[in-house]
Scaffold this motif. Structure first.
Motif, PDB file in Angstrom:
ATOM      1  N   THR A  88     114.073  -3.554 -52.686  1.00 30.96           N
ATOM      2  CA  THR A  88     113.128  -4.635 -52.425  1.00 30.96           C
ATOM      3  C   THR A  88     112.119  -4.747 -53.569  1.00 30.96           C
ATOM      4  OG1 THR A  88     113.381  -4.183 -50.068  1.00 30.96           O
ATOM      5  CG2 THR A  88     111.539  -5.592 -50.716  1.00 30.96           C
ATOM      6  N   SER A  89     111.696  -3.603 -54.100  1.00 29.50           N
ATOM      7  CA  SER A  89     110.702  -3.627 -55.180  1.00 29.50           C
ATOM      8  C   SER A  89     111.269  -4.229 -56.466  1.00 29.50           C
ATOM      9  CB  SER A  89     110.164  -2.221 -55.433  1.00 29.50           C
ATOM     10  OG  SER A  89     111.193  -1.408 -55.937  1.00 29.50           O
ATOM     11  N   TYR A  90     112.599  -4.290 -56.571  1.00 25.83           N
ATOM     12  CA  TYR A  90     113.202  -4.944 -57.741  1.00 25.83           C
ATOM     13  C   TYR A  90     112.795  -6.419 -57.830  1.00 25.83           C
ATOM     14  CZ  TYR A  90     116.385  -1.017 -58.735  1.00 25.83           C
ATOM     15  OH  TYR A  90     116.909   0.200 -59.080  1.00 25.83           O
ATOM     16  N   ALA A  91     112.455  -7.017 -56.685  1.00 23.04           N
ATOM     17  CA  ALA A  91     112.023  -8.417 -56.698  1.00 23.04           C
ATOM     18  C   ALA A  91     110.761  -8.591 -57.531  1.00 23.04           C
ATOM     19  CB  ALA A  91     111.772  -8.897 -55.266  1.00 23.04           C
ATOM     20  N   VAL A  92     109.934  -7.532 -57.605  1.00 23.59           N
ATOM     21  CA  VAL A  92     108.702  -7.567 -58.399  1.00 23.59           C
ATOM     22  C   VAL A  92     108.985  -7.104 -59.833  1.00 23.59           C
ATOM     23  CG1 VAL A  92     106.342  -6.699 -58.563  1.00 23.59           C
ATOM     24  CG2 VAL A  92     107.389  -7.106 -56.302  1.00 23.59           C
ATOM     25  N   GLU A  93     109.814  -6.073 -59.934  1.00 22.38           N
ATOM     26  CA  GLU A  93     110.104  -5.478 -61.244  1.00 22.38           C
ATOM     27  C   GLU A  93     110.985  -6.379 -62.114  1.00 22.38           C
ATOM     28  OE1 GLU A  93     111.466  -0.996 -62.686  1.00 22.38           O
ATOM     29  OE2 GLU A  93     111.377  -1.502 -60.559  1.00 22.38           O
ATOM     30  N   TYR A  94     111.950  -7.016 -61.463  1.00 22.22           N
ATOM     31  CA  TYR A  94     112.887  -7.916 -62.172  1.00 22.22           C
ATOM     32  C   TYR A  94     112.919  -9.262 -61.446  1.00 22.22           C
ATOM     33  CZ  TYR A  94     114.472  -3.284 -63.688  1.00 22.22           C
ATOM     34  OH  TYR A  94     114.520  -1.998 -64.161  1.00 22.22           O
ATOM     35  N   PRO A  95     111.864 -10.070 -61.624  1.00 18.60           N
ATOM     36  CA  PRO A  95     111.721 -11.288 -60.804  1.00 18.60           C
ATOM     37  C   PRO A  95     112.885 -12.267 -60.979  1.00 18.60           C
ATOM     38  CG  PRO A  95     109.755 -10.876 -62.122  1.00 18.60           C
ATOM     39  CD  PRO A  95     110.796  -9.922 -62.600  1.00 18.60           C
ATOM     40  N   VAL A  96     113.272 -12.870 -59.870  1.00 19.06           N
ATOM     41  CA  VAL A  96     114.279 -13.929 -59.882  1.00 19.06           C
ATOM     42  C   VAL A  96     113.585 -15.271 -59.642  1.00 19.06           C
ATOM     43  CG1 VAL A  96     116.342 -14.849 -58.741  1.00 19.06           C
ATOM     44  CG2 VAL A  96     116.065 -12.369 -59.025  1.00 19.06           C
ATOM     45  N   PHE A  97     112.689 -15.283 -58.662  1.00 19.60           N
ATOM     46  CA  PHE A  97     111.979 -16.504 -58.273  1.00 19.60           C
ATOM     47  C   PHE A  97     110.521 -16.093 -58.032  1.00 19.60           C
ATOM     48  CE2 PHE A  97     111.071 -19.667 -54.723  1.00 19.60           C
ATOM     49  CZ  PHE A  97     110.985 -20.755 -55.569  1.00 19.60           C
ATOM     50  N   PRO A  98     109.620 -16.423 -58.967  1.00 16.25           N
ATOM     51  CA  PRO A  98     108.247 -15.894 -58.920  1.00 16.25           C
ATOM     52  C   PRO A  98     107.535 -16.014 -57.563  1.00 16.25           C
ATOM     53  CG  PRO A  98     108.616 -16.968 -60.998  1.00 16.25           C
ATOM     54  CD  PRO A  98     109.854 -17.212 -60.178  1.00 16.25           C
ATOM     55  N   THR A 102     119.607 -11.673 -52.632  1.00 11.64           N
ATOM     56  CA  THR A 102     119.843 -12.224 -53.974  1.00 11.64           C
ATOM     57  C   THR A 102     118.537 -12.355 -54.750  1.00 11.64           C
ATOM     58  OG1 THR A 102     121.734 -13.444 -53.114  1.00 11.64           O
ATOM     59  CG2 THR A 102     120.876 -14.155 -55.238  1.00 11.64           C
ATOM     60  N   LEU A 103     117.506 -12.876 -54.082  1.00 13.59           N
ATOM     61  CA  LEU A 103     116.221 -13.059 -54.756  1.00 13.59           C
ATOM     62  C   LEU A 103     115.562 -11.719 -55.087  1.00 13.59           C
ATOM     63  CD1 LEU A 103     114.700 -16.090 -52.803  1.00 13.59           C
ATOM     64  CD2 LEU A 103     115.761 -16.076 -55.069  1.00 13.59           C
ATOM     65  N   SER A 104     115.994 -10.656 -54.440  1.00 10.95           N
ATOM     66  CA  SER A 104     115.426  -9.330 -54.707  1.00 10.95           C
ATOM     67  C   SER A 104     116.117  -8.633 -55.873  1.00 10.95           C
ATOM     68  CB  SER A 104     115.540  -8.440 -53.465  1.00 10.95           C
ATOM     69  OG  SER A 104     114.805  -8.978 -52.396  1.00 10.95           O
ATOM     70  N   VAL A 105     117.439  -8.715 -55.943  1.00 10.35           N
ATOM     71  CA  VAL A 105     118.150  -7.806 -56.856  1.00 10.35           C
ATOM     72  C   VAL A 105     119.007  -8.491 -57.921  1.00 10.35           C
ATOM     73  CG1 VAL A 105     118.210  -5.968 -55.125  1.00 10.35           C
ATOM     74  CG2 VAL A 105     120.130  -7.561 -55.293  1.00 10.35           C
ATOM     75  N   LEU A 106     119.044  -9.814 -57.911  1.00  8.01           N
ATOM     76  CA  LEU A 106     119.978 -10.498 -58.819  1.00  8.01           C
ATOM     77  C   LEU A 106     119.775 -10.093 -60.287  1.00  8.01           C
ATOM     78  CD1 LEU A 106     122.255 -12.659 -58.894  1.00  8.01           C
ATOM     79  CD2 LEU A 106     120.480 -14.333 -59.400  1.00  8.01           C
ATOM     80  N   ASN A 107     118.512  -9.938 -60.707  1.00  5.53           N
ATOM     81  CA  ASN A 107     118.238  -9.625 -62.112  1.00  5.53           C
ATOM     82  C   ASN A 107     118.094  -8.127 -62.384  1.00  5.53           C
ATOM     83  OD1 ASN A 107     118.354 -12.272 -62.846  1.00  5.53           O
ATOM     84  ND2 ASN A 107     116.137 -12.624 -62.763  1.00  5.53           N
ATOM     85  N   ALA A 108     118.302  -7.315 -61.365  1.00  5.61           N
ATOM     86  CA  ALA A 108     118.191  -5.855 -61.558  1.00  5.61           C
ATOM     87  C   ALA A 108     119.354  -5.361 -62.410  1.00  5.61           C
ATOM     88  CB  ALA A 108     118.189  -5.158 -60.206  1.00  5.61           C
ATOM     89  N   PRO A 109     119.145  -4.221 -63.110  1.00  7.52           N
ATOM     90  CA  PRO A 109     120.216  -3.703 -63.970  1.00  7.52           C
ATOM     91  C   PRO A 109     121.467  -3.335 -63.163  1.00  7.52           C
ATOM     92  CG  PRO A 109     118.145  -2.544 -64.373  1.00  7.52           C
ATOM     93  CD  PRO A 109     117.931  -3.396 -63.175  1.00  7.52           C
ATOM     94  N   HIS A 110     122.602  -3.531 -63.762  1.00  4.13           N
ATOM     95  CA  HIS A 110     123.902  -3.117 -63.216  1.00  4.13           C
ATOM     96  C   HIS A 110     124.327  -3.894 -61.977  1.00  4.13           C
ATOM     97  CE1 HIS A 110     123.220   0.065 -66.044  1.00  4.13           C
ATOM     98  NE2 HIS A 110     122.245   0.592 -65.321  1.00  4.13           N
ATOM     99  N   GLU A 111     123.676  -5.010 -61.688  1.00  2.75           N
ATOM    100  CA  GLU A 111     124.102  -5.822 -60.534  1.00  2.75           C
ATOM    101  C   GLU A 111     125.150  -6.828 -61.005  1.00  2.75           C
ATOM    102  OE1 GLU A 111     123.285  -5.487 -57.345  1.00  2.75           O
ATOM    103  OE2 GLU A 111     122.024  -3.768 -57.814  1.00  2.75           O
ATOM    104  N   TRP A 112     126.144  -7.046 -60.148  1.00  2.92           N
ATOM    105  CA  TRP A 112     127.211  -8.011 -60.450  1.00  2.92           C
ATOM    106  C   TRP A 112     126.884  -9.300 -59.694  1.00  2.92           C
ATOM    107  CZ3 TRP A 112     132.316  -8.983 -57.705  1.00  2.92           C
ATOM    108  CH2 TRP A 112     133.215  -9.682 -58.521  1.00  2.92           C
ATOM    109  N   HIS A 113     126.502 -10.358 -60.414  1.00  5.13           N
ATOM    110  CA  HIS A 113     125.994 -11.570 -59.757  1.00  5.13           C
ATOM    111  C   HIS A 113     126.995 -12.175 -58.787  1.00  5.13           C
ATOM    112  CE1 HIS A 113     128.148 -12.891 -63.324  1.00  5.13           C
ATOM    113  NE2 HIS A 113     128.270 -14.094 -62.780  1.00  5.13           N
TER     114      HIS A 113
END
Lengths: 181, 123
Positions: free
Chosen positions: A60-70, A123-134
């Motif tokens: 969940t914190s990836y949504a802040v660390e690697y934002p997808v939708f501000p 999706t909005l939480s982890v899409l831009n996190a490292p090693h995620e497959w979109h």
């Protein structure tokens, strides 16, 4: 053959064979198993919150660390993370219910919509996190949308068995279940 | 026995068979461990699954309701275990066990309740 009859034949192909019905049921049950298994690693009471974040809190914190939708990142940072125990329980209960209802094919179209909403949040939480497959998240959208579009609980699901009962009843809960199935 | 009644009984038997089959997950580890069924929960899903199979074969509404109530009670116990101890050792369960028991419980209860409802032709 008229255009109308061609269209009717095309529509019928979706459900007219045992194979088609089996595939639709298989997609529904497979999706149910996805939600069931993923309810398993949401572990109360902390849901991974701690000095070394893990599990649901970390994702969940990836949504802040690697934002997808501000705006969603702002919501996570200021509302969800500060109240994480409540949020964790809501996620656990939502995903456990998704698995439960999709497994037996009950109120399937409603739960497919819930699945779409939950997929959006993930999706909005982890899409831009490292090693995620979109494509993982796009496939989840497509699977939930397919279950909704085909009313998949009507094929080897309880919706198919119980819908005639609900349709012949005038109670509000029956009418609700007819719409949800 | 009407055709609709027979369909309800077949569905009851199927859900019972699904419960019994879920015991295979006691051997599953890693990516394909879809449902956590270990320890005490193996006996519970086997017993209630067999009860549902008997209910379906004997067309017994009472046994169907009993199996459904048993699974819902099991889901409540799992939820209690998660609330009180989280990733608990006293019951080897997690959210997937909760989800599975909840689905079978609600499904079997609805099948039992549908048995006695009069049916009219659909509009």
């Amino acid at each position: 053959m008229t255009t109308e009859s061609t269209q009717a034949d095309t529509r019928e192909i979706v459900v007219s064979t045992r194979l088609s019905r089996g595939i639709i049921a298989g997609v529904r049950i497979g999706l149910a198993l996805l939600w069931i298994q993923n309810a398993g690693w949401k572990v109360p009471p902390n849901f991974g919150q701690g000095a070394q974040p893990t599990g649901l809190y970390q994702f969940t914190s990836y949504a802040v660390e690697y934002p997808v939708f501000p705006p969603f990142s702002w919501l996570v940072e200021h509302l969800i993370l500060p109240n994480f125990a409540f949020f964790g329980w809501m996620v656990l209960l939502a995903e456990a219910s998704l698995g439960a209802f999709l497994l037996v094919g009950l109120a399937t179209r409603f739960w497919a919509l819930v699945g779409l909403a939950q997929t959006m949040a993930i999706t909005l939480s982890v899409l831009n996190a490292p090693h995620e497959w979109h494509w993982s998240y796009l496939l989840m959208f497509m699977a939930n949308a397919t279950v909704f579009a085909t009313a998949a609980g009507r094929y080897t699901g309880l919706d198919g068995l119980l819908r005639p009962h609900w349709q012949s009843s005038t109670t509000p809960i029956s009418r609700l279940l007819v719409r949800a199935s | 026995m009407t055709a609709a009644g027979r369909s309800l009984d077949r569905a009851t038997t199927t859900l019972g068979a699904v419960a019994v089959a879920s015991a295979v997950f006691v051997f599953a580890r890693g990516d394909f461990s879809f449902i956590r069924v270990r320890g005490d929960s193996v006996a519970v899903v086997l017993a209630l699954g067999l009860l549902a199979i008997v209910a379906g074969r004997r067309a017994s509404r009472t046994l169907t309701l009993a199996a459904g109530a048993g699974f819902l009670a099991s889901a409540a116990v799992v939820l209690l275990a998660l609330v009180t101890r989280g990733d608990s050792a006293f019951l080897d369960v997690d959210g997937s066990t909760l989800s599975f028991c909840l689905g079978l419980g609600i499904g079997l209860l609805l099948l039992g309740l549908a048995h006695d409802q009069p049916r009219t032709s659909t509009p």
